[in-house]
Design a protein around this motif. Structure first.
Motif, short mmCIF file in Angstrom:
data_model
loop_
_atom_site.label_atom_id
_atom_site.label_comp_id
_atom_site.label_asym_id
_atom_site.label_seq_id
_atom_site.Cartn_x
_atom_site.Cartn_y
_atom_site.Cartn_z
N PHE A 164 0.83 -1.21 0.00
CA PHE A 164 0.00 0.00 0.00
C PHE A 164 0.87 1.26 0.00
O PHE A 164 0.53 2.25 -0.65
CB PHE A 164 -0.94 0.01 1.20
CG PHE A 164 -2.23 -0.73 0.95
CD1 PHE A 164 -3.13 -0.26 0.00
CD2 PHE A 164 -2.53 -1.90 1.63
CE1 PHE A 164 -4.31 -0.94 -0.26
CE2 PHE A 164 -3.72 -2.59 1.38
CZ PHE A 164 -4.61 -2.11 0.44
N LEU A 165 1.97 1.22 0.75
CA LEU A 165 2.86 2.39 0.78
C LEU A 165 3.42 2.68 -0.61
O LEU A 165 3.54 3.83 -1.03
CB LEU A 165 4.03 2.15 1.74
CG LEU A 165 3.78 2.39 3.22
CD1 LEU A 165 5.03 2.06 4.02
CD2 LEU A 165 3.36 3.83 3.49
N ILE A 166 3.74 1.61 -1.33
CA ILE A 166 4.36 1.79 -2.65
C ILE A 166 3.34 2.30 -3.68
O ILE A 166 3.67 3.11 -4.54
CB ILE A 166 5.04 0.48 -3.10
CG1 ILE A 166 6.26 0.23 -2.19
CG2 ILE A 166 5.48 0.54 -4.55
CD1 ILE A 166 6.82 -1.17 -2.24
N VAL A 167 2.08 1.85 -3.53
CA VAL A 167 1.07 2.31 -4.52
C VAL A 167 0.38 3.61 -4.08
O VAL A 167 -0.39 4.18 -4.84
CB VAL A 167 0.00 1.23 -4.82
CG1 VAL A 167 0.62 -0.02 -5.37
CG2 VAL A 167 -0.83 0.92 -3.59
N ALA A 168 0.69 4.08 -2.88
CA ALA A 168 0.03 5.29 -2.37
C ALA A 168 0.16 6.50 -3.30
O ALA A 168 -0.80 7.28 -3.42
CB ALA A 168 0.55 5.64 -0.98
N ALA B 264 11.62 6.71 1.27
CA ALA B 264 12.15 6.46 -0.08
C ALA B 264 11.12 6.81 -1.15
O ALA B 264 11.42 7.50 -2.13
CB ALA B 264 12.57 4.99 -0.20
N VAL B 265 9.89 6.35 -0.94
CA VAL B 265 8.83 6.63 -1.93
C VAL B 265 8.55 8.13 -1.99
O VAL B 265 8.46 8.71 -3.08
CB VAL B 265 7.53 5.85 -1.57
CG1 VAL B 265 6.38 6.27 -2.47
CG2 VAL B 265 7.76 4.35 -1.70
N PHE B 266 8.46 8.75 -0.84
CA PHE B 266 8.15 10.19 -0.81
C PHE B 266 9.27 11.00 -1.44
O PHE B 266 9.02 11.93 -2.20
CB PHE B 266 7.92 10.63 0.64
CG PHE B 266 7.31 11.98 0.75
CD1 PHE B 266 5.94 12.15 0.59
CD2 PHE B 266 8.08 13.10 1.00
CE1 PHE B 266 5.37 13.41 0.67
CE2 PHE B 266 7.52 14.36 1.08
CZ PHE B 266 6.16 14.51 0.92
N THR B 267 10.52 10.61 -1.13
CA THR B 267 11.65 11.33 -1.73
C THR B 267 11.63 11.17 -3.25
O THR B 267 11.87 12.13 -3.98
CB THR B 267 12.99 10.79 -1.15
OG1 THR B 267 12.91 10.84 0.26
CG2 THR B 267 14.17 11.61 -1.62
N GLY B 268 11.31 9.97 -3.69
CA GLY B 268 11.22 9.73 -5.14
C GLY B 268 10.15 10.58 -5.78
O GLY B 268 10.33 11.15 -6.86
N MET B 269 9.00 10.72 -5.10
CA MET B 269 7.89 11.49 -5.64
C MET B 269 8.16 12.99 -5.61
O MET B 269 7.66 13.75 -6.42
CB MET B 269 6.61 11.23 -4.83
CG MET B 269 6.02 9.85 -5.01
SD MET B 269 5.57 9.52 -6.70
CE MET B 269 4.31 10.76 -6.95
N GLN B 270 8.95 13.43 -4.62
CA GLN B 270 9.20 14.86 -4.45
C GLN B 270 10.54 15.28 -5.03
O GLN B 270 11.16 16.24 -4.54
CB GLN B 270 9.15 15.21 -2.96
CG GLN B 270 7.80 15.01 -2.31
CD GLN B 270 6.75 15.91 -2.90
OE1 GLN B 270 6.89 17.13 -2.90
NE2 GLN B 270 5.70 15.34 -3.43
N ASN B 271 11.00 14.56 -6.04
CA ASN B 271 12.25 14.88 -6.73
C ASN B 271 13.42 15.03 -5.76
O ASN B 271 14.16 16.02 -5.78
CB ASN B 271 12.11 16.17 -7.56
CG ASN B 271 11.03 16.01 -8.61
OD1 ASN B 271 10.92 14.93 -9.19
ND2 ASN B 271 10.24 17.03 -8.82
N GLY B 272 13.55 14.06 -4.88
CA GLY B 272 14.71 14.03 -4.00
C GLY B 272 14.67 14.96 -2.81
O GLY B 272 15.71 15.27 -2.23
N ASP B 273 13.47 15.44 -2.43
CA ASP B 273 13.37 16.32 -1.26
C ASP B 273 13.41 15.45 0.01
O ASP B 273 12.40 15.20 0.66
CB ASP B 273 12.09 17.15 -1.33
CG ASP B 273 12.08 18.27 -0.31
OD1 ASP B 273 12.99 18.29 0.55
OD2 ASP B 273 11.19 19.13 -0.37
N PHE B 274 14.62 15.04 0.35
CA PHE B 274 14.82 14.11 1.46
C PHE B 274 14.44 14.76 2.81
O PHE B 274 13.86 14.11 3.68
CB PHE B 274 16.29 13.66 1.47
CG PHE B 274 16.61 12.64 2.51
CD1 PHE B 274 16.11 11.35 2.42
CD2 PHE B 274 17.41 12.97 3.59
CE1 PHE B 274 16.40 10.40 3.39
CE2 PHE B 274 17.71 12.03 4.57
CZ PHE B 274 17.21 10.74 4.46
#
Lengths: 456, 262
Positions: free
Chosen positions: B31-35, B121-131
């Motif tokens: 679910f986290l990955i498809v969120a 990891a998923v959020f950073t990927g979605m936000q163009n690396g906004d770690f």
């Protein structure tokens, strides 16, 4: 054994009381202030018990997000009625999600329309109430103040003092976007506060110039140039109107606003069919661009005033407007000194229920909302305008506006009883059929001078 | 202390090997990955929805894991009679109970850490690396961890004297009630037309039940425009409250376990 049990009971009781005191005295107040769900989830939220359990089980933001996605899909389908309760639910579940408030306000105020794209203004007080709720829940950010101000500026389009009040509040917040600050200057102009407008443009120029020099970024430079351009335009316009001459105590008779121009307003309304109104207006200003406000409302509409109502009266948000009240508002577009509009209210009976016996038909024009080129001749407050029949100084404090009204009965509007075979018609005494006086073709827009001396 | 650590370590190992927990964790991770696809369905505020959904998934999955992990803990030991082997050694009952609880919390921490890493990891990927922005969300998962530790303590306490099935619903019910009564009390206390009786009942429930709402701190993290004055003080006080309540529950659990014929 017995003493061991007693010791246990004492310890357990002590721990139980200690956690209760610590919880209520220390943790709960901070939680209530900063983290508790705002709004009344328990009464009238529309959540079913299982949704409520899920929402309050700590997943309210997630539920709000899912419902918001659903609301978005309803919007794409044009199913606006279904979208409304979801928006309300989302704002209750997550009162910090500003996008939902912003979209919700816009949706309530603009998207409920009749067949002729006239919006249902009975909703507007609730859109403003939603804006005020957003402000209460999010006092530290500019957006709810700006969005509410925009509603006053653009939708109500009359009470610019309220727009100024909200924009000023928005500007006090640190996160206010620089480009959005410009609107406050424009709102100052529309309230006739020219000096404040000029000061605001100057301060914007100074701020953005400093930002540009400090950062070397081109965005502040662009914003500085925008402020400069608008500032130049305002200075030129106000100079031509004699504003600065007047401040210097010089004569102003040679400037654009003087002598006041007679707009020669006249109107006629005929009920050409049951619930179908044909409205004609004459207007002695040639360039296209004037929009005369025309309102048909219950004679006893609550808080109604001259072609207006108290839009700020609601304290709570309701999903349904009052179903037994009628408020039709249209803008009659003037071209070549005449405007005509056929208003068919028969296909939207929920919007125009006509449950009362008496109705008021109002015509109104306010230079504050007019196009810039008209304001250059007529002024922000109507200083350059007159009308020997319908100039009104009472409708809006400190302003010169055009206003007249007629009374119609329900039988006349719906063509019932004795009016079934007659065409009820009301008109101002000075109304003259434009076909008898205007020879220009409709599709030609004449652009003469607005100056009385006709020199160009 | 050695005994407690040994029991906790064994419990973590057992928990990691339990297939049902791994399946729940896997579902949460999927679910986290498809969120992100849910957020993408919204024309506006997709980031807000993404944050809300991801934190909701972690919280929900962790709650299920916390309950499933702990309801069988003591009853299984009794049923398989392994408890006799342990208690015949120089291990006190309170050490056994505490070791079991700490082991459950340790396993929970590992699973929640894994989900948090995937979320970042998923959020950073979605936000163009906004770690940086992604890591701020970990504040919420840390508070969820305290919340789930409290929930685990509730289930461990009940597991000393009720059957696993009853415990499952009892702990779940306490979790819901503990989440529900604080907002209800907050809402009712602001209404003037509410009866004093209702207010008193909700106050009593808020005071005596474990208050799980204190750990739902995700709202300001989901909506960064909202400003919270000194959130760290709330985090610390809520953690202190949690530790106090966990001590109380383990104390009661120990008493019940001590008086049980095993």
């Amino acid at each position: 054994m017995k003493s061991k049990s007693s010791r246990f009971l004492v310890w357990a009781f002590g721990l139980f009381v200690a956690q209760g005191i610590f919880s209520n005295a220390v943790v709960l107040p901070k939680w209530q202030k900063e983290f508790a769900p705002k709004g009344d989830i328990f009464a009238g939220s529309g959540l079913s018990p299982d949704q409520m359990l899920f929402a309050l089980g700590g997943f309210r933001e997630m539920v709000a997000g899912i419902l918001w996605v659903r609301a978005d899909s309803f919007f794409d389908d044009g199913n606006y009625d279904a979208m409304l309760p979801l928006i309300r639910l989302c704002t209750i579940l997550d009162p910090k999600q500003l996008d939902i408030f912003s979209v919700g306000m816009w949706h309530i105020a603009y998207n409920f329309t009749d067949e002729g794209n006239r919006s249902d203004r009975r909703y507007v007080p609730y859109a403003i109430a939603l804006g005020k709720e957003a402000q209460r829940n999010n006092p530290d950010t500019y957006e709810p103040f700006f969005e509410t101000g925009w509603l006053w500026f653009n939708k109500v389009d009359d009470d610019y003092d309220q727009a100024v009040k909200n924009f000023e509040e928005a500007e006090k917040r640190e996160d206010m976007l620089a480009a959005r600050k410009n609107l406050l200057s424009v709102a100052y102009q529309r309230t006739g506060q020219i000096d404040k407008s000029l000061d605001h443009w100057y301060s914007q120029w100074d701020l953005q110039d400093k930002n540009w020099r400090d950062t070397g970024d081109m965005i502040p430079k662009q914003q500085r140039d925008t402020a400069e351009n608008n500032l130049d335009t305002l200075i030129v316009r106000m100079a031509q109107r004699g504003y600065f001459a007047q401040k210097r105590g010089e004569g102003i008779q040679n400037y654009d606003l003087y002598p006041p121009f007679d707009v020669g307003f006249a109107a006629k309304a005929a009920v050409v069919g049951p619930g179908i109104l044909k409205v004609d207006c004459n207007w002695n200003i040639l360039p296209a661009g004037t929009r005369i406000r025309c309102i048909l409302r219950d004679a006893d509409y609550p808080t109604a005033k001259f072609a207006d109502q108290d839009w700020d009266r609601e304290t709570g948000v309701k999903l349904d407007p009052p179903k037994d009240m009628t408020w039709m508002q249209e803008a009659i577009y003037i071209k070549n000194r005449h405007g005509m509009r056929k208003i068919d209210m028969t296909r939207d009976q929920t919007m125009y229920p006509f449950t009362k016996d008496k109705y008021v038909l109002e015509f109104y024009w306010n230079p504050r909302s007019a196009a810039g080129f008209m304001q250059d001749k007529l002024g922000f407050l109507g200083e350059g305008m007159t009308d020997k029949n319908y100039l009104n100084l009472q409708a809006r404090q400190g302003q010169r506006v055009i206003y007249t009204s007629f009374t119609l009965t329900r039988d006349q509007i719906l063509r019932l009883g004795e009016w079934a075979s007659k065409v009820p018609t009301v008109q101002t005494p000075n109304y003259v059929d434009p076909n008898e006086t205007l020879k220009e073709k409709d599709d030609v827009i004449l652009v003469p001078s607005l100056r009385n001396d006709k020199k160009g | 202390m050695k005994q407690i650590i040994a029991i906790a370590g064994t419990t973590i190992g057992e928990a990691i090997r339990r297939k049902v927990l791994l399946v729940i964790l896997l579902v949460g991770l999927v679910f986290l990955i498809v969120a992100p696809s849910l957020g993408a369905l919204s024309a506006r505020s997709e980031t807000t929805i993404l944050r809300a959904t991801m934190l909701g998934i972690i919280q929900l999955t962790s709650a299920v894991i916390a309950i499933v992990l702990t309801v069988y803990m003591i009853p299984n030991e009794i049923e398989r009679r392994t408890i006799y082997t342990i208690l015949s050694k120089p291990v006190q009952r309170w050490q056994f109970l505490l070791g079991k609880y700490l082991g459950a919390v340790g396993a929970l921490a590992l699973m929640m850490l894994f989900m948090t890493i995937v979320m970042i990891a998923v959020f950073t990927g979605m936000q163009n690396g906004d770690f940086g922005r992604a890591v701020t969300l970990a504040q919420a998962t840390m508070m969820f961890f305290v919340q789930m530790s409290l929930l685990a303590a509730v289930a461990v306490c009940f597991s000393t004297f009720v059957t696993p099935l009853v415990n499952f619903f009892l702990s779940g019910g306490i979790y819901l009630a503990g989440s529900l009564f604080a907002p209800m009390f907050d809402s009712l206390s602001k209404q003037q037309n509410t009866s004093q009786f209702s207010k008193t009942v909700t106050w009593a429930m808020t005071t005596f039940l474990p208050n799980f709402s204190y750990y739902n701190v995700q709202n300001p993290l989901i909506n960064p425009s909202s400003t919270i004055q000194n959130p760290m003080s709330h985090y610390l006080f809520a953690t202190g409250y949690g530790l106090m309540y966990i001590s109380l529950l383990l104390f009661i659990g120990h008493y019940m376990f001590d008086h049980r014929e095993v």
